[in-house]
Design a protein around this motif. Sequence first.
Motif, short mmCIF file in Angstrom:
data_model
loop_
_atom_site.label_atom_id
_atom_site.label_comp_id
_atom_site.label_asym_id
_atom_site.label_seq_id
_atom_site.Cartn_x
_atom_site.Cartn_y
_atom_site.Cartn_z
N GLU A 802 0.84 -1.20 0.00
CA GLU A 802 0.00 0.00 0.00
C GLU A 802 0.87 1.25 0.00
OE1 GLU A 802 -3.45 0.43 0.47
OE2 GLU A 802 -4.14 -1.62 0.82
N PHE A 803 0.39 2.28 -0.72
CA PHE A 803 1.06 3.58 -0.77
C PHE A 803 0.05 4.63 -0.31
CE2 PHE A 803 3.00 0.85 -3.87
CZ PHE A 803 4.36 1.09 -3.76
N PHE A 804 0.45 5.46 0.64
CA PHE A 804 -0.46 6.48 1.17
C PHE A 804 0.29 7.81 1.23
CE2 PHE A 804 -2.30 8.44 5.21
CZ PHE A 804 -3.36 9.02 4.54
N ALA A 805 -0.12 8.78 0.40
CA ALA A 805 0.52 10.10 0.37
C ALA A 805 0.05 10.91 1.57
CB ALA A 805 0.16 10.82 -0.93
N ILE A 806 1.01 11.50 2.29
CA ILE A 806 0.67 12.21 3.52
C ILE A 806 1.33 13.59 3.51
CG2 ILE A 806 2.56 11.00 4.71
CD1 ILE A 806 0.84 11.20 7.27
N PRO A 807 0.53 14.69 3.50
CA PRO A 807 1.11 16.04 3.56
C PRO A 807 1.37 16.42 5.01
CG PRO A 807 -1.27 16.16 3.24
CD PRO A 807 -0.93 14.70 3.29
N LEU A 808 2.54 16.99 5.27
CA LEU A 808 2.88 17.46 6.60
C LEU A 808 2.92 18.98 6.66
CD1 LEU A 808 5.67 14.88 7.51
CD2 LEU A 808 3.24 14.83 8.12
N LYS A 809 3.19 19.62 5.55
CA LYS A 809 3.11 21.08 5.46
C LYS A 809 2.82 21.42 4.01
CE LYS A 809 5.16 25.15 7.51
NZ LYS A 809 6.26 25.68 8.36
N GLY A 810 1.68 21.98 3.73
CA GLY A 810 1.21 22.17 2.37
C GLY A 810 0.08 21.19 2.07
N GLN A 811 -0.23 21.04 0.80
CA GLN A 811 -1.35 20.19 0.41
C GLN A 811 -0.88 19.10 -0.55
OE1 GLN A 811 -1.69 23.79 -0.48
NE2 GLN A 811 -2.01 23.98 1.73
N ALA A 812 -1.55 17.93 -0.45
CA ALA A 812 -1.30 16.86 -1.42
C ALA A 812 -1.85 17.29 -2.77
CB ALA A 812 -1.95 15.57 -0.95
N ALA A 813 -1.17 16.93 -3.85
CA ALA A 813 -1.58 17.35 -5.19
C ALA A 813 -1.79 16.16 -6.12
CB ALA A 813 -0.53 18.29 -5.78
N GLY A 814 -2.11 14.98 -5.55
CA GLY A 814 -2.53 13.86 -6.37
C GLY A 814 -1.45 12.84 -6.65
N LEU A 815 -1.92 11.71 -7.19
CA LEU A 815 -1.06 10.59 -7.59
C LEU A 815 -1.26 10.30 -9.07
CD1 LEU A 815 -1.70 8.00 -4.71
CD2 LEU A 815 0.25 9.53 -4.94
N GLU A 816 -0.23 9.80 -9.72
CA GLU A 816 -0.30 9.35 -11.10
C GLU A 816 0.54 8.10 -11.25
OE1 GLU A 816 -0.59 13.66 -13.47
OE2 GLU A 816 1.20 12.39 -13.60
N VAL A 817 0.18 7.26 -12.23
CA VAL A 817 1.00 6.12 -12.60
C VAL A 817 1.33 6.26 -14.08
CG1 VAL A 817 1.16 3.62 -12.84
CG2 VAL A 817 -0.01 4.62 -10.87
N ALA A 818 2.61 6.17 -14.40
CA ALA A 818 3.04 6.22 -15.80
C ALA A 818 3.76 4.92 -16.13
CB ALA A 818 3.97 7.40 -16.04
N ILE A 819 3.48 4.38 -17.31
CA ILE A 819 4.14 3.16 -17.78
C ILE A 819 4.51 3.38 -19.24
CG2 ILE A 819 3.99 0.67 -18.10
CD1 ILE A 819 1.82 0.58 -16.01
N LEU A 871 3.60 3.60 11.15
CA LEU A 871 4.35 4.67 10.50
C LEU A 871 3.66 6.02 10.67
CD1 LEU A 871 5.37 2.69 7.32
CD2 LEU A 871 6.98 3.72 8.93
N VAL A 872 2.33 6.05 10.56
CA VAL A 872 1.60 7.31 10.72
C VAL A 872 1.78 7.85 12.13
CG1 VAL A 872 -0.71 8.35 10.76
CG2 VAL A 872 -0.07 6.80 8.89
N ARG A 873 1.75 6.94 13.12
CA ARG A 873 1.96 7.38 14.51
C ARG A 873 3.38 7.93 14.69
NH1 ARG A 873 -0.85 2.56 15.85
NH2 ARG A 873 1.14 1.54 16.33
N LEU A 874 4.35 7.26 14.09
CA LEU A 874 5.73 7.71 14.24
C LEU A 874 5.97 9.07 13.57
CD1 LEU A 874 7.58 4.33 13.64
CD2 LEU A 874 7.58 5.65 15.76
N LEU A 875 5.23 9.35 12.50
CA LEU A 875 5.38 10.64 11.84
C LEU A 875 4.88 11.79 12.71
CD1 LEU A 875 4.42 9.72 8.16
CD2 LEU A 875 6.65 10.46 8.99
N ALA A 876 4.09 11.45 13.73
CA ALA A 876 3.63 12.47 14.68
C ALA A 876 4.57 12.62 15.86
CB ALA A 876 2.22 12.12 15.17
N ASP A 877 5.65 11.84 15.88
CA ASP A 877 6.63 11.91 16.96
C ASP A 877 7.23 13.31 17.03
OD1 ASP A 877 9.76 11.62 17.68
OD2 ASP A 877 8.61 10.12 18.78
N GLY A 878 7.59 13.72 18.23
CA GLY A 878 8.10 15.08 18.42
C GLY A 878 9.33 15.38 17.61
N ALA A 879 10.29 14.41 17.53
CA ALA A 879 11.51 14.64 16.78
C ALA A 879 11.21 14.82 15.30
CB ALA A 879 12.47 13.47 16.99
N VAL A 880 10.26 14.03 14.79
CA VAL A 880 9.90 14.16 13.38
C VAL A 880 9.21 15.49 13.13
CG1 VAL A 880 8.53 13.17 11.51
CG2 VAL A 880 9.75 11.66 13.09
#
Length: 886
Positions: A802-819, A871-880
């Motif tokens: 699974e892939f989950f895009a997560i914005p931490l500052k700013g906004q997510a602007a979408g996903l694309e797949v190119a082949i 991983l989502v919980r760890l991204l909320a860690d104070g050091a991160v």
Amino acid sequence: MDQIDEQAAAAVSDGEGAAPLLPAASRYAGGAGPGGREGLHRIAPNNRFARVGLSFSDLTPGTWACLRFGLAFDGDEAAALAVDAVAAGFDFLAADGSSLDLDHVPGLARSLLDPHVAWIPGPALLGAEPFRIAFRVPDQARGVSVTLRSWRNTGDVAVADPVLRLGAPDPAPAPRRRPLSGEGLRFDYALAEDVALVLRGQIYAARADEHAARVRLVYRDAAGAEIAPPYANAVSVPGLGAVINLSAQPQARRFTLTLRPPPGAAAVALDFGAWEDAQTASESELIGQPELALEDDFRLESLCDDDVLDAPAFLARLADRLGLPEGVPASWRAGSATGAAPILARARDLRNGPDRSARIEGESVVLALAGLPDWTLPQAPDWREDPFRSVAWRLAYQSLAWLLPLAALPDGAARARTIAAAWSRANPWSQPADGLSLHPAALAPRGDVLASLLTGGDEPTRVEIAAEAARQGFALAEIVGQNTLARALHGIQAAAALLAVARALPGFAFAPYWDSLARDSLTHGFDALLSEAGAFTDAAPVRRLDLLSHGQAIADALGETEPGPTIRRRVEAALPGLAGLIDRGGRLPPFGDAPAGLDHSAWIGRLSSRGHSQGHDFVAERDAAPVAEGRTAGMLALRYDGMEQGWGHFALTHAAQSPHGHRDCTSFTFATASRRWIVEGGGAEGVEVGPARHYLLSPRAHNVAIPDGCEPVAGSGTLSARLTLDGAEALMLSTTVHGPDYAHARLFLVLDDLSGMAVIDRFVRVGPSLSFEGLLHLPPDTLVALSSPRRALAQQEGRRLEFFAIPLKGQAAGLEVAIGRSDRPHAMQGFCATGSGGLRPAPVLRYAFTGRDTVCGGVVIAADAEAEQRLVRLLADGAVRRWVEG
């Protein structure tokens, strides 16, 4: 203003950030001239001669600088797909304006026409953004003269608004300097009797000084006894002996020393240093490694002149130049019947195992070269053959390296020597059958082969081979003496081949000189490429292994004579780190050039089994290590070998990006549940050409982030912090690869069991808007589906990721797949190398974020929901969170 002038001007945006430096002056020559307004220049199609010269001053030493300008080509440009349509030359200047002959400037390549160069591709390979060239400002430089030069362009090229932006100081170590204070520098060379050596170099002093440095000369005879002065071109100084003064007025002063030996001299020692009686230290240094050559009458071009000479006739002319009797060349072959053990062939055997590139079928010789299909050698080859339209095949063919496995076959030795003599007759130096035969990649292995074929055989054939080996020796000596390739594997190979030729012809008048020149070049070559602690300057793991293979073969050949023991110690120091990068499947991370079909684990096993002082099996030790980590200069790998979950592997590179290598700094690979999920585009030098090669070198073939459509430039990355969190590792990088306009950092958060990871980028740039895209490359047989603008699913052999895009500052602007996107060469996307020169479609996931001033975000990659939640919980860690805020 015509159309291409307007296009060039439109390509330059109003980028904010580092204060720009404008060119102080513009100069034109060869048909170049000004455009329709200030800041606009036009380069006519006049190879090498049409040029625009731009001067920049007030540079800050030790910082990464970025030259940027708009470009526009004629609509009918025939060199649209050329990777070198235009050349950008760089001449760095001391404070008083004198030119610096630096042997290495990070971000640029050595050149003969200009001191350093960067290549500008044709319009089909360029995007809409301004073109950017980054380099580290040398410590001695205060200015630079940039020459934009016509090369392959067939129409006018417009250059608009060139500016130079300076960044922050480079945290990486500066290129090595050679100060003359203290013990100074010493060089020892053997001599060819009565033939002068010409040594060229440059002295730099912090201030102009008429007596910046001196060089002391000592000539010795064959027994090692000193020959008393006076010497030609030197003065005698009490307490020092024969001395030549080296001025640094101006600051950077080139010098040429013509060392004409006294009668009976067999060697010369040169001690460069400061004058002992100077009132104040001049802070002088030697810029670069000195160039060494024979006097003009004994240069290859002069010996051959415009005549078509076979190899024996070449030796006869050489004897005539020396004023020797007609029969002397026969005495030069004394002792050559034993030949010399090949050095480069041993390095190839360490890489690939036993060489099976040639075999005999009936009366025919069948070759298997460069990974291409079998091909039968004609009974009378004309040496212009190119059956597969492959540069790599032609280089392997012209190298004659396949003659060694042929000679090892029953009844193959005589055939191999006959073929070698036939090659010599068909390739006089002035008229080679195939120009690629003069490339160092063919020339060095061929010299190594000829040196080993002198054993046995009939006398006429051996005479031809010995003469050809001598002629190849002259060519190799000139390559080695110029030092142009000293920081590349080609330079190491040329020096090793020269050493083999010198050993194969011990009675030849020039063999002692070649031996000393080769040893000196190997000493300084390994100094530049591999430190005493085992740290590499080359970024690619496979190239590093190649360097270690050559180092081990050279050390074995030299035995206990220097620089053999020194090289051996460096190889032994570097090998464990590379072995630690291997994944459970036996592969190294595919960063940089990564040729297909190599068994990395077996390669390292052969190298480790050859070690003399350690004799370790580093691969087995890696598997038994309590800490599941491998590390080498600029790279790091983590692994997990769980029985139930399957093995996992994570590797990243933050090695400095070379001027014309892969733009993969901060790229990474990831495997979990015994499946490789995040991969690289791959590719190998000499295999792909044109747009395919350009794509594989570009950041679009790597797992990197690209801000505002501006592809990364040359620069470096630093592992700035490493934290141990709850069941995970946090790796924080800072880089200079996006130029002075962007402050960039990248965070990797990797779970200990490698069931998941996150990659987060932070870009800072003052301006109205800021966005970036990140790329993730997956194997060709992977299915990828998008389920929302922030979520994607990949499937491979029954496993899911699974892939989950997560914005931490700013906004997510979408996903694309190119082949397999190939509608525009400069925007190719979704391919990997096939290993045979082509490209294979493969999925690449593109994720994007946007904002203002600072944008931070990335992707969580997880094998299951539990790993994603961790991983989502760890991204909320104070050091991160503190890292996100910068």
